[in-house]
Scaffold this active site. Structure first.
Site, short mmCIF file in Angstrom:
data_model
loop_
_atom_site.label_atom_id
_atom_site.label_comp_id
_atom_site.label_asym_id
_atom_site.label_seq_id
_atom_site.Cartn_x
_atom_site.Cartn_y
_atom_site.Cartn_z
CB CYS A 1 0.90 2.04 38.86
SG CYS A 1 2.68 2.04 38.70
CD GLU B 1 4.24 -0.70 36.10
OE1 GLU B 1 3.20 -1.08 36.72
OE2 GLU B 1 4.72 0.43 36.18
CD GLU C 1 -4.78 2.30 39.39
OE1 GLU C 1 -3.57 2.40 39.53
OE2 GLU C 1 -5.29 1.89 38.32
P1 NAD Z 1 -6.70 5.14 29.69
O1 NAD Z 1 -7.00 3.78 30.14
O2 NAD Z 1 -7.49 5.72 28.58
O3 NAD Z 1 -5.17 5.26 29.22
C1 NAD Z 1 -4.07 4.79 29.95
C2 NAD Z 1 -2.85 4.95 29.03
O4 NAD Z 1 -2.97 4.07 27.93
C3 NAD Z 1 -2.73 6.35 28.40
O5 NAD Z 1 -1.36 6.69 28.36
C4 NAD Z 1 -3.27 6.19 26.97
O6 NAD Z 1 -2.67 7.05 26.04
C5 NAD Z 1 -2.90 4.76 26.67
N1 NAD Z 1 -3.82 4.11 25.77
C6 NAD Z 1 -5.17 4.14 25.80
N2 NAD Z 1 -5.70 3.36 24.82
C7 NAD Z 1 -4.63 2.83 24.15
C8 NAD Z 1 -4.50 1.93 23.06
N3 NAD Z 1 -5.56 1.38 22.45
N4 NAD Z 1 -3.24 1.62 22.64
C9 NAD Z 1 -2.15 2.12 23.26
N5 NAD Z 1 -2.21 2.96 24.31
C10 NAD Z 1 -3.43 3.30 24.76
O7 NAD Z 1 -6.82 6.06 30.93
P2 NAD Z 1 -6.27 7.45 31.39
O8 NAD Z 1 -7.42 8.34 31.67
O9 NAD Z 1 -5.18 8.01 30.56
O10 NAD Z 1 -5.64 6.96 32.76
C11 NAD Z 1 -6.54 6.50 33.75
C12 NAD Z 1 -6.21 5.18 34.31
O11 NAD Z 1 -5.08 4.58 33.70
C13 NAD Z 1 -5.85 5.33 35.76
O12 NAD Z 1 -6.99 5.20 36.54
C14 NAD Z 1 -4.90 4.24 36.00
O13 NAD Z 1 -5.60 3.08 36.35
C15 NAD Z 1 -4.29 3.94 34.69
N6 NAD Z 1 -2.92 4.38 34.55
C16 NAD Z 1 -1.96 3.56 35.04
C17 NAD Z 1 -0.64 3.93 34.94
C18 NAD Z 1 0.46 3.05 35.46
O14 NAD Z 1 1.52 3.56 35.75
N7 NAD Z 1 0.26 1.75 35.54
C19 NAD Z 1 -0.32 5.15 34.36
C20 NAD Z 1 -1.32 5.97 33.86
C21 NAD Z 1 -2.64 5.56 33.95
#
Ligand code: NAD
Length: 484
Positions: free
Chosen positions: A287, A253, A384
């Site tokens: 999202c 997701e 996004e």
């Molecule tokens: P990010 O890409 O670093 O992390 C997104 C999520 O993934 C976080 O919860 C993080 O803990 C987890 N994550 C990161 N690397 C991982 C790995 N190797 N294994 C497992 N989990 C991992 O970014 P962020 O700064 O936390 O969030 C920013 C971006 O993430 C936003 O711009 C948005 O696009 C996206 N996001 C999407 C949703 C959603 O509901 N689809 C939710 C939160 C963030």
């Protein structure tokens, strides 16, 4: 009244114990409204993860064989406890994530219903008997896939984990979930509801850790059978590749960049007010948040003015304070991203119709922002925003607007405003999205599926499709009588 700022001790739940990581590592948890430390979240090491997986294997054996009626009873009891505790869960969520109390409490109540819905749906995970030869019983059964490894983000600290926990447990699976290290208190409160409801030990295990370390370990474990992730597209691709390499199914997701098409026959004021309410909910960190506003040129002035008026009505502040309708961003990464996106758009010629700046106070507050005359090459139209920025772009031809809407790799949500059933049908057929809303920007519901197409991911959460990933289909043919 002075708000209650107490924050629970954060522990992981592995097998039958609430505990810290074996090697004692921790990370601070911050209140995004004040930037003050609320507490410490313990981090797992490899040995803790192995214990969690072993617990999930034992938990699965016990839970799979628990009569469905008893499983349902326990899940309903957990949902009832969460409903009773919604005020406290909401308070903790607001402290660590920032959203206003009304949204936090509403999220807790909503996910209690998600759990109820999944629990009931699982009672109807029917197989079927297929007509066959005399003496042969040919049937199809749906069985729980096994221990699940799940990873959830910080924007819906209750919603995201519960989507996965509810589906897994309802289907008869066990789960090891790594919830966000930035919002661990809410995840602990959810798990506490299940423990207090009598869920057998090991069925639900909660860990925190260094995300890449934890996901690599859990996905590679031969005991985990399904990978479930909510988060960004880059991380989703990483985890989906790791799952593929280990030949495990996954459900992803991921992010979106939802277009809102306001057609020439729509009411621009109603469209602006509905879109603005959705845009600024959870400070835009959703999202499915509407995030690209393609408005017919004949309506763009009225639409933008009404959107700005709605943005100016937003009461921004600490989510614990009375009357606040938008809290801070959840972390300093989002704040920096908002500043960059606005600077890039204005450097390319966009006009700031309102907002566009960080508030001059502690906390990660960014003003509700509307950008007008946004040029095609502005980053905010391709990336996004995941924050409270609304870029408005005029169009004159609906086919061209749909082409623009479909031009990005995202395909999660899309919105259309029109008074014409025929135009609505054109949007429904033409827009590449897993979730489409006409004349409103309402959120997800337990009884209908949510999920994306294209890079926004695959698999569905919610609705009767929501259990699919957690069940496997087994064909059974049984020769009852020999020699016929
Ligand atoms: P990010 O890409 O670093 O992390 C997104 C999520 O993934 C976080 O919860 C993080 O803990 C987890 N994550 C990161 N690397 C991982 C790995 N190797 N294994 C497992 N989990 C991992 O970014 P962020 O700064 O936390 O969030 C920013 C971006 O993430 C936003 O711009 C948005 O696009 C996206 N996001 C999407 C949703 C959603 O509901 N689809 C939710 C939160 C963030």
């Amino acid at each position: 009244m002075t708000p209650d700022l107490s924050y629970p001790d954060i522990r992981m739940r592995i097998a039958d114990r609430w505990r810290t990581g074996a090697d004692g590592r921790t990370l601070p948890v911050l209140n995004p409204a004040t930037e003050k430390v609320l507490g410490e979240v313990p981090l797992t090491g490899a040995a803790d993860l192995d214990e969690a997986v072993a617990a999930a294997v034992d938990g699965f054996a016990a839970w799979r064989d628990t009569p469905v009626a008893r499983r349902t009873e326990i899940l309903h009891a957990a949902a009832d406890l969460l409903t009773e505790r919604a005020d406290e869960v909401g308070r903790i969520m607001t402290l660590e994530q920032g959203k206003p109390l009304r949204e936090s409490r509403g999220e807790a109540l909503r996910v209690a219903n998600t759990l109820r819905w999944d629990a009931e749906d699982a009672r109807r995970a029917y197989g079927r008997i297929i007509p066959s030869a005399p003496g042969t019983l040919l049937s199809v059964r749906r069985e729980p896939i096994g221990p699940v490894a799940a990873f959830t983000p910080w924007n819906f600290p209750a919603g995201s984990p519960m989507r996965k926990i509810a589906a897994a447990l309802s289907a008869g699976c066990s789960i090891v979930i790594k919830a966000s290290e930035e919002t661990p208190g809410t995840a602990c409160e959810l798990v506490r509801c299940f423990v207090d409801a009598g869920l057998p030990d090991g069925v639900l295990n909660l860990v925190f850790g260094e995300p890449a370390e934890v996901s690599a370990h859990l996905i590679a474990s031969p005991h985990t059978r399904l990978v479930a992730f909510t988060g960004s597209i880059p991380v989703g691709k990483l985890l989906a590749s790791a799952a593929g390499a280990a030949m495990k199914p996954s459900i992803m997701e991921l992010g979106g960049h939802a277009p809102v098409i306001v057609c020439a026959d729509a009411d621009p004021i109603a469209a602006a007010r509905r879109a603005a309410a959705a845009k600024f909910a959870n400070a835009g960190q959703v999202c499915t948040s509407p995030s690209r506003f393609l408005v017919h040129a004949s309506l763009v002035e009225e639409f933008t003015a009404a959107f700005v008026a709605a943005a100016e009505e937003v009461v921004i502040g600490d989510g614990l304070a009375e009357g606040v309708t938008m809290g801070p961003l959840a972390n300093d990464r989002r704040l920096a991203a908002m500043e960059e996106l606005v600077a890039d758009a204005t450097a390319r010629g966009a006009k700031v119709a309102c907002g566009g700046f960080r508030l001059d106070r502690p906390g990660y507050f960014f003003a509700p922002t509307v950008l007008a005359d946004v040029p095609d090459d502005a980053r905010v139209l391709a990336e996004e925003p995941f924050g409270p920025i609304a870029p408005v772009v005029p169009f004159t031809d609906l086919d061209e607007a749909m082409r623009v809407a479909n031009s990005l790799p995202y395909g999660l949500a899309a919105y259309g405003f029109t008074e014409s059933a025929a135009t609505a049908e054109r949007l429904v057929r033409g827009l590449e999205a897993g979730i489409l809303s006409i004349n409103h920007c309402g959120g997800s519901v337990s009884e209908a599926p949510s999920g994306g197409v294209k890079s926004s991911g695959y698999g569905r959460e919610g609705g009767t499709e929501g259990l699919d990933a957690y069940l496997v289909t087994k064909r059974v043919s049984h020769l009852l009588e020999d020699g016929r």
